[in-house]
Motif scaffolding. Structure first.
Motif, short mmCIF file in Angstrom:
data_model
loop_
_atom_site.label_atom_id
_atom_site.label_comp_id
_atom_site.label_asym_id
_atom_site.label_seq_id
_atom_site.Cartn_x
_atom_site.Cartn_y
_atom_site.Cartn_z
N ILE A 59 23.54 -5.93 17.11
CA ILE A 59 22.73 -6.17 18.52
C ILE A 59 23.93 -7.03 18.99
O ILE A 59 24.29 -8.00 18.54
N ALA A 60 24.15 -6.59 20.27
CA ALA A 60 25.46 -7.38 20.96
C ALA A 60 25.34 -7.56 22.52
O ALA A 60 24.95 -6.70 23.08
N GLY A 61 25.46 -8.87 23.04
CA GLY A 61 25.44 -8.63 24.24
C GLY A 61 24.54 -9.87 24.96
O GLY A 61 24.19 -10.95 24.28
N GLU A 62 23.72 -9.70 26.20
CA GLU A 62 22.70 -10.71 26.66
C GLU A 62 21.51 -9.87 26.70
O GLU A 62 21.36 -8.56 26.64
N SER A 63 20.45 -10.50 26.59
CA SER A 63 19.09 -10.15 26.29
C SER A 63 18.11 -10.88 26.99
O SER A 63 17.83 -12.07 26.65
N TYR A 64 17.64 -10.40 28.37
CA TYR A 64 16.37 -10.81 28.94
C TYR A 64 15.86 -9.92 29.53
O TYR A 64 15.68 -9.74 30.71
N PRO A 65 15.09 -8.73 28.65
CA PRO A 65 14.65 -7.62 29.23
C PRO A 65 13.35 -7.94 30.27
O PRO A 65 12.76 -8.98 29.92
N GLU A 66 12.92 -7.02 30.93
CA GLU A 66 11.65 -7.14 31.79
C GLU A 66 10.61 -7.33 30.85
O GLU A 66 9.66 -7.97 31.23
N ASP A 67 10.74 -6.29 29.83
CA ASP A 67 9.56 -6.34 28.97
C ASP A 67 10.06 -6.40 27.36
O ASP A 67 10.33 -5.25 27.04
N ALA A 68 10.32 -7.47 26.91
CA ALA A 68 10.78 -7.51 25.53
C ALA A 68 10.01 -6.71 24.51
O ALA A 68 10.69 -5.95 23.64
N ALA A 69 8.82 -6.71 24.65
CA ALA A 69 8.00 -5.95 23.68
C ALA A 69 8.31 -4.43 23.64
O ALA A 69 8.63 -4.03 22.43
N SER A 70 8.60 -3.88 24.68
CA SER A 70 8.90 -2.32 24.88
C SER A 70 10.43 -2.06 24.37
O SER A 70 10.53 -1.06 23.99
N PHE A 71 11.17 -3.19 24.54
CA PHE A 71 12.59 -3.07 24.31
C PHE A 71 12.79 -3.16 22.51
O PHE A 71 13.47 -2.35 22.15
N TYR A 72 11.98 -4.51 22.19
CA TYR A 72 12.16 -4.48 20.66
C TYR A 72 11.31 -3.77 19.90
O TYR A 72 11.74 -3.82 18.65
N GLY A 73 10.07 -3.34 20.35
CA GLY A 73 9.28 -2.90 19.54
C GLY A 73 9.69 -1.72 18.59
O GLY A 73 9.60 -1.70 17.52
N PHE A 123 19.88 -15.09 25.56
CA PHE A 123 18.79 -14.47 25.09
C PHE A 123 17.83 -15.20 25.55
O PHE A 123 17.75 -16.66 25.37
N ASN A 124 16.63 -14.78 26.02
CA ASN A 124 15.65 -15.63 26.54
C ASN A 124 14.75 -15.57 25.35
O ASN A 124 14.67 -15.36 24.40
N SER A 125 13.65 -16.34 25.71
CA SER A 125 12.60 -16.84 24.85
C SER A 125 11.97 -15.64 24.15
O SER A 125 11.57 -15.88 22.90
N SER A 126 11.54 -14.80 25.00
CA SER A 126 10.97 -13.48 24.54
C SER A 126 11.93 -12.74 23.44
O SER A 126 11.37 -12.34 22.42
N THR A 127 12.86 -12.85 23.75
CA THR A 127 14.10 -12.10 22.65
C THR A 127 14.09 -12.94 21.49
O THR A 127 14.20 -12.30 20.25
N ALA A 128 14.03 -14.16 21.56
CA ALA A 128 14.13 -15.06 20.29
C ALA A 128 12.98 -14.83 19.37
O ALA A 128 13.02 -14.53 18.34
N LYS A 129 12.02 -14.56 20.04
CA LYS A 129 10.77 -14.08 19.25
C LYS A 129 10.87 -12.68 18.66
O LYS A 129 10.53 -12.46 17.44
N ALA A 130 11.35 -12.02 19.20
CA ALA A 130 11.75 -10.54 18.60
C ALA A 130 12.83 -10.44 17.47
O ALA A 130 12.66 -9.82 16.59
#
Lengths: 130, 197
Positions: free
Chosen positions: A29-43, A70-77
Protein backbone atom coordinates in the motif's frame (compact mmCIF):
# COMPACT_ATOMS: atom_id res chain seq x y z
CA UNK A 1 -9.75 -23.96 -4.36
CA UNK A 2 -9.04 -21.55 -7.19
CA UNK A 3 -6.24 -19.08 -6.60
CA UNK A 4 -7.46 -15.74 -5.26
CA UNK A 5 -7.30 -13.00 -7.85
CA UNK A 6 -4.95 -10.17 -6.89
CA UNK A 7 -6.41 -6.79 -5.94
CA UNK A 8 -4.81 -3.88 -7.82
CA UNK A 9 -5.69 -0.21 -7.48
CA UNK A 10 -3.91 2.67 -9.14
CA UNK A 11 -3.28 5.59 -6.80
CA UNK A 12 -5.83 8.40 -6.96
CA UNK A 13 -5.66 11.86 -5.39
CA UNK A 14 -7.11 10.53 -2.19
CA UNK A 15 -6.43 6.81 -2.19
CA UNK A 16 -3.14 4.90 -2.25
CA UNK A 17 -1.74 2.52 -4.83
CA UNK A 18 -2.65 -1.00 -3.75
CA UNK A 19 -1.32 -4.39 -4.77
CA UNK A 20 -2.50 -7.45 -2.87
CA UNK A 21 -1.06 -10.45 -4.69
CA UNK A 22 -2.49 -13.18 -2.51
CA UNK A 23 -0.94 -16.16 -4.32
CA UNK A 24 2.54 -14.59 -4.30
CA UNK A 25 2.17 -13.40 -0.70
CA UNK A 26 3.17 -9.87 -1.76
CA UNK A 27 1.20 -6.91 -0.45
CA UNK A 28 1.84 -3.20 -0.88
CA UNK A 29 0.00 0.00 0.00
CA UNK A 30 1.67 3.26 -1.05
CA UNK A 31 0.82 6.94 -1.25
CA UNK A 32 -1.77 9.16 0.35
CA UNK A 33 -4.97 8.01 1.96
CA UNK A 34 -7.94 10.11 3.01
CA UNK A 35 -10.79 8.38 1.18
CA UNK A 36 -14.33 9.73 1.19
CA UNK A 37 -15.38 6.47 2.72
CA UNK A 38 -12.53 4.55 4.34
CA UNK A 39 -14.75 1.56 5.12
CA UNK A 40 -15.69 0.99 1.49
CA UNK A 41 -12.08 1.39 0.30
CA UNK A 42 -10.40 -0.74 2.97
CA UNK A 43 -13.27 -3.20 3.64
CA UNK A 44 -12.54 -5.42 0.60
CA UNK A 45 -8.79 -5.31 1.34
CA UNK A 46 -9.31 -6.42 4.93
CA UNK A 47 -11.68 -9.14 3.82
CA UNK A 48 -9.29 -10.33 1.09
CA UNK A 49 -6.35 -10.49 3.47
CA UNK A 50 -8.40 -12.40 6.04
CA UNK A 51 -9.52 -14.94 3.43
CA UNK A 52 -6.01 -15.35 2.06
CA UNK A 53 -4.59 -15.97 5.52
CA UNK A 54 -7.31 -18.45 6.43
CA UNK A 55 -6.91 -20.29 3.13
CA UNK A 56 -3.11 -20.14 3.36
CA UNK A 57 -3.01 -18.67 -0.14
CA UNK A 58 0.78 -18.36 0.33
CA UNK A 59 3.26 -20.00 2.75
CA UNK A 60 4.59 -16.69 3.93
CA UNK A 61 3.78 -13.10 3.21
CA UNK A 62 5.45 -9.73 2.95
CA UNK A 63 3.39 -6.60 3.57
CA UNK A 64 4.87 -3.19 2.70
CA UNK A 65 3.37 0.14 3.69
CA UNK A 66 4.81 3.27 2.07
CA UNK A 67 2.57 6.11 3.12
CA UNK A 68 3.08 9.84 2.79
CA UNK A 69 -0.10 10.92 4.55
CA UNK A 70 -3.17 9.15 5.91
CA UNK A 71 -6.15 10.34 7.92
CA UNK A 72 -7.50 8.89 11.14
CA UNK A 73 -10.03 6.59 9.44
CA UNK A 74 -7.18 5.10 7.40
CA UNK A 75 -5.15 4.57 10.59
CA UNK A 76 -8.03 2.52 11.93
CA UNK A 77 -8.14 0.48 8.71
CA UNK A 78 -4.37 -0.16 8.83
CA UNK A 79 -4.75 -1.32 12.42
CA UNK A 80 -7.38 -3.85 11.29
CA UNK A 81 -5.04 -5.19 8.59
CA UNK A 82 -2.15 -5.41 11.07
CA UNK A 83 -4.24 -7.35 13.57
CA UNK A 84 -4.90 -9.99 10.91
CA UNK A 85 -1.17 -10.14 10.07
CA UNK A 86 -0.12 -10.58 13.70
CA UNK A 87 -2.72 -13.33 14.21
CA UNK A 88 -1.41 -15.09 11.10
CA UNK A 89 2.15 -14.87 12.40
CA UNK A 90 1.06 -16.17 15.78
CA UNK A 91 -0.55 -19.12 14.03
CA UNK A 92 2.83 -19.96 12.51
CA UNK A 93 2.82 -18.18 9.16
CA UNK A 94 5.98 -16.30 8.14
CA UNK A 95 4.92 -12.65 8.12
CA UNK A 96 7.13 -9.71 7.41
CA UNK A 97 5.94 -6.10 7.53
CA UNK A 98 7.97 -3.25 6.07
CA UNK A 99 7.01 0.21 7.33
CA UNK A 100 8.62 2.53 4.78
CA UNK A 101 8.83 6.28 5.31
CA UNK A 102 10.98 9.21 4.32
CA UNK A 103 13.74 9.65 6.89
CA UNK A 104 12.69 13.29 7.52
CA UNK A 105 9.06 12.40 8.08
CA UNK A 106 8.65 12.32 11.86
CA UNK A 107 4.90 11.78 11.66
CA UNK A 108 5.20 8.59 9.62
CA UNK A 109 8.14 7.44 11.74
CA UNK A 110 6.05 7.87 14.91
CA UNK A 111 3.13 6.00 13.40
CA UNK A 112 5.48 3.21 12.37
CA UNK A 113 6.87 2.93 15.88
CA UNK A 114 3.41 2.95 17.41
CA UNK A 115 2.12 0.22 15.11
CA UNK A 116 5.22 -1.90 15.81
CA UNK A 117 4.17 -2.31 19.44
CA UNK A 118 1.36 -4.63 18.47
CA UNK A 119 3.60 -7.17 16.79
CA UNK A 120 5.14 -9.93 18.86
CA UNK A 121 5.27 -12.69 16.25
CA UNK A 122 5.49 -10.96 12.87
CA UNK A 123 8.83 -9.61 11.67
CA UNK A 124 8.15 -5.86 11.67
CA UNK A 125 10.78 -3.60 10.18
CA UNK A 126 11.13 0.15 10.02
CA UNK A 127 12.51 1.10 6.59
CA UNK A 128 13.57 4.75 6.38
CA UNK A 129 14.36 5.98 2.86
CA UNK A 130 16.16 9.10 1.74
CA UNK B 1 -18.78 57.62 -19.92
CA UNK B 2 -21.81 55.70 -21.13
CA UNK B 3 -24.93 55.64 -19.12
CA UNK B 4 -24.50 51.93 -18.53
CA UNK B 5 -21.00 52.31 -17.10
CA UNK B 6 -22.19 55.02 -14.75
CA UNK B 7 -24.91 52.74 -13.58
CA UNK B 8 -22.39 50.01 -12.92
CA UNK B 9 -20.29 52.28 -10.77
CA UNK B 10 -22.96 53.88 -8.68
CA UNK B 11 -26.37 53.00 -9.96
CA UNK B 12 -28.43 51.85 -7.06
CA UNK B 13 -25.94 49.19 -5.99
CA UNK B 14 -23.04 51.47 -5.20
CA UNK B 15 -22.64 50.17 -1.69
CA UNK B 16 -22.04 46.58 -2.69
CA UNK B 17 -18.36 46.96 -3.58
CA UNK B 18 -17.70 48.91 -0.40
CA UNK B 19 -19.46 46.31 1.66
CA UNK B 20 -17.76 43.33 0.02
CA UNK B 21 -14.35 44.99 0.12
CA UNK B 22 -14.87 45.80 3.79
CA UNK B 23 -15.80 42.19 4.44
CA UNK B 24 -12.75 40.91 2.59
CA UNK B 25 -10.40 43.40 4.30
CA UNK B 26 -11.77 42.42 7.66
CA UNK B 27 -10.99 38.77 6.90
CA UNK B 28 -7.50 39.65 5.65
CA UNK B 29 -6.84 41.68 8.83
CA UNK B 30 -7.64 38.59 10.83
CA UNK B 31 -5.05 36.64 8.85
CA UNK B 32 -7.63 34.49 7.11
CA UNK B 33 -6.29 32.62 4.09
CA UNK B 34 -9.70 31.27 3.19
CA UNK B 35 -13.04 30.64 4.78
CA UNK B 36 -15.87 28.51 3.52
CA UNK B 37 -19.40 28.70 4.86
CA UNK B 38 -22.30 26.58 3.70
CA UNK B 39 -22.87 23.05 2.56
CA UNK B 40 -19.65 21.07 2.45
CA UNK B 41 -19.08 17.85 0.53
CA UNK B 42 -16.08 15.54 0.13
CA UNK B 43 -15.50 17.18 -3.26
CA UNK B 44 -15.21 20.60 -1.64
CA UNK B 45 -12.84 19.15 0.97
CA UNK B 46 -10.59 17.93 -1.85
CA UNK B 47 -10.65 21.22 -3.74
CA UNK B 48 -10.05 23.40 -0.65
CA UNK B 49 -7.39 21.00 0.60
CA UNK B 50 -5.46 21.28 -2.69
CA UNK B 51 -5.67 25.08 -2.59
CA UNK B 52 -4.54 25.09 1.03
CA UNK B 53 -1.49 22.92 0.34
CA UNK B 54 -0.47 25.06 -2.64
CA UNK B 55 -0.90 28.29 -0.69
CA UNK B 56 1.09 27.27 2.37
CA UNK B 57 3.80 25.61 0.29
CA UNK B 58 4.24 28.92 -1.53
CA UNK B 59 4.86 30.60 1.80
CA UNK B 60 7.96 28.35 1.88
CA UNK B 61 6.72 26.66 4.98
CA UNK B 62 8.54 23.44 5.85
CA UNK B 63 6.92 20.14 4.84
CA UNK B 64 6.18 19.20 8.39
CA UNK B 65 3.99 22.26 8.93
CA UNK B 66 2.24 21.83 5.57
CA UNK B 67 1.39 18.25 6.50
CA UNK B 68 0.21 19.17 9.97
CA UNK B 69 -2.07 21.97 8.78
CA UNK B 70 -3.42 19.72 6.05
CA UNK B 71 -4.10 16.90 8.47
CA UNK B 72 -5.96 19.15 10.94
CA UNK B 73 -7.94 20.60 8.04
CA UNK B 74 -8.98 17.15 6.73
CA UNK B 75 -10.08 15.89 10.15
CA UNK B 76 -12.05 19.05 10.90
CA UNK B 77 -13.84 19.06 7.56
CA UNK B 78 -14.61 15.34 7.80
CA UNK B 79 -16.04 16.00 11.27
CA UNK B 80 -18.39 18.61 9.78
CA UNK B 81 -19.38 16.23 6.97
CA UNK B 82 -20.07 13.40 9.41
CA UNK B 83 -21.47 15.18 12.44
CA UNK B 84 -23.14 18.43 11.41
CA UNK B 85 -26.78 18.34 12.46
CA UNK B 86 -27.60 20.47 9.43
CA UNK B 87 -27.42 18.02 6.56
CA UNK B 88 -29.02 16.94 3.33
CA UNK B 89 -28.99 13.33 2.22
CA UNK B 90 -30.52 12.05 -0.96
CA UNK B 91 -30.39 8.63 -2.56
CA UNK B 92 -29.81 10.08 -6.03
CA UNK B 93 -27.20 8.53 -8.28
CA UNK B 94 -24.53 9.48 -7.32
CA UNK B 95 -25.86 9.95 -3.79
CA UNK B 96 -26.02 13.49 -2.45
CA UNK B 97 -24.52 14.05 0.97
CA UNK B 98 -24.03 17.62 2.12
CA UNK B 99 -23.42 18.97 5.60
CA UNK B 100 -23.49 22.58 6.58
CA UNK B 101 -20.75 24.28 8.53
CA UNK B 102 -17.87 26.71 8.39
CA UNK B 103 -14.17 26.05 7.89
CA UNK B 104 -11.53 28.75 8.17
CA UNK B 105 -7.77 28.60 7.77
CA UNK B 106 -5.51 31.49 8.60
CA UNK B 107 -2.20 32.54 10.04
CA UNK B 108 -1.47 34.68 13.05
CA UNK B 109 1.98 35.73 14.28
CA UNK B 110 3.63 33.12 12.08
CA UNK B 111 1.40 30.26 13.14
CA UNK B 112 -1.40 28.68 11.18
CA UNK B 113 -4.82 28.06 12.65
CA UNK B 114 -7.82 26.03 11.53
CA UNK B 115 -11.32 26.76 12.85
CA UNK B 116 -14.46 24.79 12.20
CA UNK B 117 -18.01 25.53 13.29
CA UNK B 118 -21.19 23.56 12.87
CA UNK B 119 -24.52 22.82 14.47
CA UNK B 120 -24.79 19.69 16.57
CA UNK B 121 -27.59 18.11 18.60
CA UNK B 122 -27.62 19.82 22.00
CA UNK B 123 -27.65 16.46 23.74
CA UNK B 124 -24.27 15.61 22.17
CA UNK B 125 -22.58 18.80 23.41
CA UNK B 126 -21.74 17.47 26.88
CA UNK B 127 -20.14 14.28 25.59
CA UNK B 128 -18.15 16.15 22.97
CA UNK B 129 -17.12 18.85 25.47
CA UNK B 130 -16.01 16.17 27.91
CA UNK B 131 -13.88 14.43 25.27
CA UNK B 132 -12.26 17.69 24.21
CA UNK B 133 -11.51 18.77 27.81
CA UNK B 134 -9.80 15.44 28.32
CA UNK B 135 -7.63 16.04 25.22
CA UNK B 136 -6.80 19.59 26.37
CA UNK B 137 -5.23 18.18 29.51
CA UNK B 138 -2.90 15.79 27.66
CA UNK B 139 0.69 16.40 26.60
CA UNK B 140 2.02 15.06 23.29
CA UNK B 141 3.14 11.73 24.74
CA UNK B 142 -0.25 11.17 26.42
CA UNK B 143 -2.04 12.04 23.16
CA UNK B 144 0.16 9.58 21.28
CA UNK B 145 -0.72 6.81 23.77
CA UNK B 146 -4.41 7.71 23.70
CA UNK B 147 -4.54 7.67 19.90
CA UNK B 148 -3.02 4.19 19.88
CA UNK B 149 -5.40 2.99 22.56
CA UNK B 150 -8.40 4.22 20.55
CA UNK B 151 -7.10 2.52 17.38
CA UNK B 152 -7.20 -0.82 19.16
CA UNK B 153 -10.77 -0.33 20.39
CA UNK B 154 -13.90 -0.95 18.36
CA UNK B 155 -15.40 2.45 17.45
CA UNK B 156 -17.84 4.11 19.90
CA UNK B 157 -21.50 3.70 19.13
CA UNK B 158 -22.46 6.29 16.50
CA UNK B 159 -19.02 7.89 16.45
CA UNK B 160 -18.01 6.83 12.89
CA UNK B 161 -14.44 6.90 14.17
CA UNK B 162 -14.57 10.61 14.97
CA UNK B 163 -12.96 10.36 18.38
CA UNK B 164 -9.67 9.35 16.75
CA UNK B 165 -10.02 12.35 14.43
CA UNK B 166 -10.19 14.69 17.42
CA UNK B 167 -7.05 13.12 18.91
CA UNK B 168 -5.30 13.53 15.55
CA UNK B 169 -6.20 17.26 15.60
CA UNK B 170 -4.90 17.63 19.16
CA UNK B 171 -1.66 15.79 18.28
CA UNK B 172 -0.87 18.03 15.32
CA UNK B 173 -1.71 21.24 17.21
CA UNK B 174 1.11 23.21 18.81
CA UNK B 175 -0.95 24.18 21.86
CA UNK B 176 -4.09 22.78 23.51
CA UNK B 177 -7.08 22.96 21.18
CA UNK B 178 -9.80 25.52 21.94
CA UNK B 179 -13.49 24.78 21.75
CA UNK B 180 -16.79 26.41 22.64
CA UNK B 181 -20.53 25.86 22.36
CA UNK B 182 -23.36 28.32 21.84
CA UNK B 183 -26.74 26.91 22.75
CA UNK B 184 -29.22 27.75 20.02
CA UNK B 185 -32.38 26.04 21.22
CA UNK B 186 -33.48 23.08 23.30
CA UNK B 187 -32.51 20.91 20.38
CA UNK B 188 -29.36 22.41 18.91
CA UNK B 189 -26.00 23.89 19.86
CA UNK B 190 -23.35 25.56 17.72
CA UNK B 191 -19.94 23.97 18.16
CA UNK B 192 -16.60 25.64 17.42
CA UNK B 193 -13.14 24.09 17.45
CA UNK B 194 -9.90 26.02 16.91
CA UNK B 195 -6.45 24.54 16.60
CA UNK B 196 -3.13 26.39 16.22
CA UNK B 197 -0.42 24.53 14.35
Amino acid sequence: MAAMEPIRHEATDRTPEVLFDFAAGQYRIAGESYPEDAASFYGPLTQGLRQAVEARASDSLEFSVEMIYFNSSTAKALMNLFQILEEAAEAGMGVRINWCYHEDDETMEEFGEDFSEDFAHADYRMCPTS
Amino acid sequence: MTELATQRETGGNGLIAEEVLGFQRNMTRRGIIFSFTGYISEGILKALGDALRQKIRLESTDNKTVNRVFSVFVEQVQNIIRYSAERIEHDAEPPVELSSGMITVGSEKGRFFVICGNIIAREDADTLGGRLSELQGMDSEALRRFYKEKLREPPDEGSKGGSIGLIEIARRASEPIQFDFEHLSDEYSYFVLKAYI
